[in-house]
Design an enzyme around this catalytic site. Structure first.
Site, PDB file in Angstrom:
ATOM      1  N   GLY A  15      57.949  39.789  32.759  1.00 15.25           N
ATOM      2  CA  GLY A  15      59.633  39.654  33.242  1.00 15.25           C
ATOM      3  C   GLY A  15      60.226  39.297  32.259  1.00 15.25           C
ATOM      4  O   GLY A  15      61.457  38.462  33.011  1.00 15.25           O
ATOM      5  N   GLY A  17      62.509  41.349  30.503  1.00 15.90           N
ATOM      6  CA  GLY A  17      63.576  42.021  31.290  1.00 15.90           C
ATOM      7  C   GLY A  17      63.140  43.631  30.180  1.00 15.90           C
ATOM      8  O   GLY A  17      63.987  44.228  30.129  1.00 15.90           O
ATOM      9  N   LYS A  18      62.637  44.204  30.094  1.00 19.64           N
ATOM     10  CA  LYS A  18      62.019  45.330  29.705  1.00 19.64           C
ATOM     11  C   LYS A  18      62.337  46.511  30.136  1.00 19.64           C
ATOM     12  O   LYS A  18      63.037  47.871  29.477  1.00 19.64           O
ATOM     13  CB  LYS A  18      60.039  45.451  29.510  1.00 19.64           C
ATOM     14  CG  LYS A  18      59.454  44.828  28.699  1.00 19.64           C
ATOM     15  CD  LYS A  18      57.969  45.260  29.086  1.00 19.64           C
ATOM     16  CE  LYS A  18      57.044  45.132  30.015  1.00 19.64           C
ATOM     17  NZ  LYS A  18      57.109  43.973  30.258  1.00 19.64           N
ATOM     18  N   LEU A  20      65.075  46.521  32.169  1.00 22.46           N
ATOM     19  CA  LEU A  20      66.652  46.133  32.104  1.00 22.46           C
ATOM     20  C   LEU A  20      67.004  47.184  31.018  1.00 22.46           C
ATOM     21  O   LEU A  20      67.740  48.207  31.525  1.00 22.46           O
ATOM     22  CB  LEU A  20      67.284  45.418  32.223  1.00 22.46           C
ATOM     23  CG  LEU A  20      68.365  44.661  31.974  1.00 22.46           C
ATOM     24  CD1 LEU A  20      69.370  45.441  32.545  1.00 22.46           C
ATOM     25  CD2 LEU A  20      68.433  43.592  31.808  1.00 22.46           C
ATOM     26  N   LYS A  40      56.366  55.254  32.155  1.00 18.27           N
ATOM     27  CA  LYS A  40      55.904  53.817  32.343  1.00 18.27           C
ATOM     28  C   LYS A  40      54.418  55.083  32.471  1.00 18.27           C
ATOM     29  O   LYS A  40      54.500  54.647  33.428  1.00 18.27           O
ATOM     30  CB  LYS A  40      56.268  53.070  33.636  1.00 18.27           C
ATOM     31  CG  LYS A  40      55.169  52.372  34.102  1.00 18.27           C
ATOM     32  CD  LYS A  40      55.939  50.972  33.501  1.00 18.27           C
ATOM     33  CE  LYS A  40      55.683  49.451  34.370  1.00 18.27           C
ATOM     34  NZ  LYS A  40      56.235  48.036  33.404  1.00 18.27           N
ATOM     35  N   ASP A  54      59.706  51.092  38.582  1.00 20.17           N
ATOM     36  CA  ASP A  54      60.415  50.688  37.303  1.00 20.17           C
ATOM     37  C   ASP A  54      60.960  52.372  36.742  1.00 20.17           C
ATOM     38  O   ASP A  54      62.169  52.437  36.043  1.00 20.17           O
ATOM     39  CB  ASP A  54      59.944  50.111  36.243  1.00 20.17           C
ATOM     40  CG  ASP A  54      58.489  48.788  36.297  1.00 20.17           C
ATOM     41  OD1 ASP A  54      59.621  47.836  37.284  1.00 20.17           O
ATOM     42  OD2 ASP A  54      58.249  48.492  35.753  1.00 20.17           O
ATOM     43  N   ASN A 180      66.781  38.822  25.699  1.00 14.58           N
ATOM     44  CA  ASN A 180      67.386  38.499  26.472  1.00 14.58           C
ATOM     45  C   ASN A 180      67.485  37.119  27.492  1.00 14.58           C
ATOM     46  O   ASN A 180      66.005  36.630  27.810  1.00 14.58           O
ATOM     47  CB  ASN A 180      66.812  39.901  27.917  1.00 14.58           C
ATOM     48  CG  ASN A 180      67.763  40.326  29.470  1.00 14.58           C
ATOM     49  OD1 ASN A 180      68.276  40.579  29.454  1.00 14.58           O
ATOM     50  ND2 ASN A 180      66.643  40.116  30.065  1.00 14.58           N
ATOM     51  N   GLN A 181      68.707  36.907  28.287  1.00 13.57           N
ATOM     52  CA  GLN A 181      68.453  35.705  28.871  1.00 13.57           C
ATOM     53  C   GLN A 181      68.439  36.265  30.564  1.00 13.57           C
ATOM     54  O   GLN A 181      69.080  36.474  31.205  1.00 13.57           O
ATOM     55  CB  GLN A 181      70.258  34.983  28.407  1.00 13.57           C
ATOM     56  CG  GLN A 181      70.032  33.527  29.494  1.00 13.57           C
ATOM     57  CD  GLN A 181      71.462  33.122  29.029  1.00 13.57           C
ATOM     58  OE1 GLN A 181      71.814  33.516  28.137  1.00 13.57           O
ATOM     59  NE2 GLN A 181      70.910  31.745  29.909  1.00 13.57           N
ATOM     60  N   SER A 213      72.674  37.763  33.810  1.00 16.38           N
ATOM     61  CA  SER A 213      73.407  38.025  34.850  1.00 16.38           C
ATOM     62  C   SER A 213      73.101  38.367  35.381  1.00 16.38           C
ATOM     63  O   SER A 213      72.261  39.034  36.163  1.00 16.38           O
ATOM     64  CB  SER A 213      74.440  39.162  34.315  1.00 16.38           C
ATOM     65  OG  SER A 213      75.347  40.442  35.179  1.00 16.38           O
TER      66      SER A 213
END
Length: 243
Positions: A15, A17-18, A20, A40, A54, A180-181, A213
């Site tokens: 979780g 952000g891979k 993204l 994947k 994904d 990644n936030q 975001s």
């Protein structure tokens, strides 16, 4: 002839952000005229169908047409498992065995047909896929470098440096770290301090940081301006030369 690029996108946790980051990278390479595809190796909680959720997200984020990849879906998504758990457990529940040879074959087929292959992992480096292999083992077997995605939050320093040490112990090249936030509630001081400390203590290349975001559409301009894609190519060439 254009030199080829292959790498694995791993997270320091699940979780982070891979998916993204993989999709944004696919868009970068596509916009820079590379023939790019994503992969994947194993997706759990995949439901029905012949394509990883994904992978569909990668294609959407890249801005490419799904039709471009129709004939490669079998190799883009070697294993789709229904139960949302670690791959080894999901496979056991379906009486399946995840074969590293099948993953390797799928990867090699994509390598033969594309300039860039970006492989997204499942969870972190030590996620087991069967009784013998973990994700990190497949990276070593295929001889591909790793891009680490770390959630920028309290705890990121420890998780990221542990992952760096694991890769170095196994002599697997590291392209760099992207922070990644995921959670908008993180403290600004922590967000700014993490990259600096990871760079210094982990002796690692920080490729960039993405802010939180809720709208993924606005992230690509930020991603592009930070020149993360350019930095990845530079680091790849530094490791492998012009092979």
């Amino acid at each position: 002839m254009r030199k080829k690029i292959y790498f694995f996108v791993s997270g320091t946790d699940t979780g982070v952000g891979k998916t993204l980051i993989t999709g944004l990278l696919a868009r970068y390479f596509r916009e820079n005229k590379f023939n790019v595809i994503t992969q994947k190796w194993v997706e759990t909680g995949a439901g029905r169908g012949n394509c990883s959720n994904d992978i569909l997200e990668h294609i959407k984020l890249s801005g490419a047409s799904f039709d471009l990849y129709k004939s490669f879906l079998e190799w883009m998504s070697p294993y789709l498992l229904k139960y949302p758990a670690s791959p080894h457990l999901s496979a056991k529940l379906e009486n399946k065995n995840i074969s590293v040879k099948k993953i390797e074959r799928a990867f090699n087929i994509l390598k033969e047909n594309f300039d860039v292959v970006i492989c997204e992992g499942a969870g972190g480096l030590f996620v087991p896929i069967n009784k013998k292999y973990m994700m990190i083992d497949i990276c070593g077997k295929l001889g591909i470098p790793v891009l680490l995605v770390s959630e920028n939050r309290l705890g990121a320093i420890n998780q990221t440096i542990l992952s760096i040490e694991a890769l170095r112990t196994r002599k697997i090249p590291i392209l760099g770290i992207i922070l990644n936030q995921v959670d908008k509630k993180q403290k600004e001081l922590v967000l700014k301090n993490n990259p600096r400390v990871i760079k210094e203590l982990g002796r690692a290349v920080i490729l960039g940081s993405l802010p939180y975001s809720s709208d993924k559409k606005i992230l690509y301009p930020l991603f592009s301006r930070s020149r993360i894609g350019d930095s990845i190519i530079k680091e790849y060439r530094k490791i492998y030369g012009n092979r």
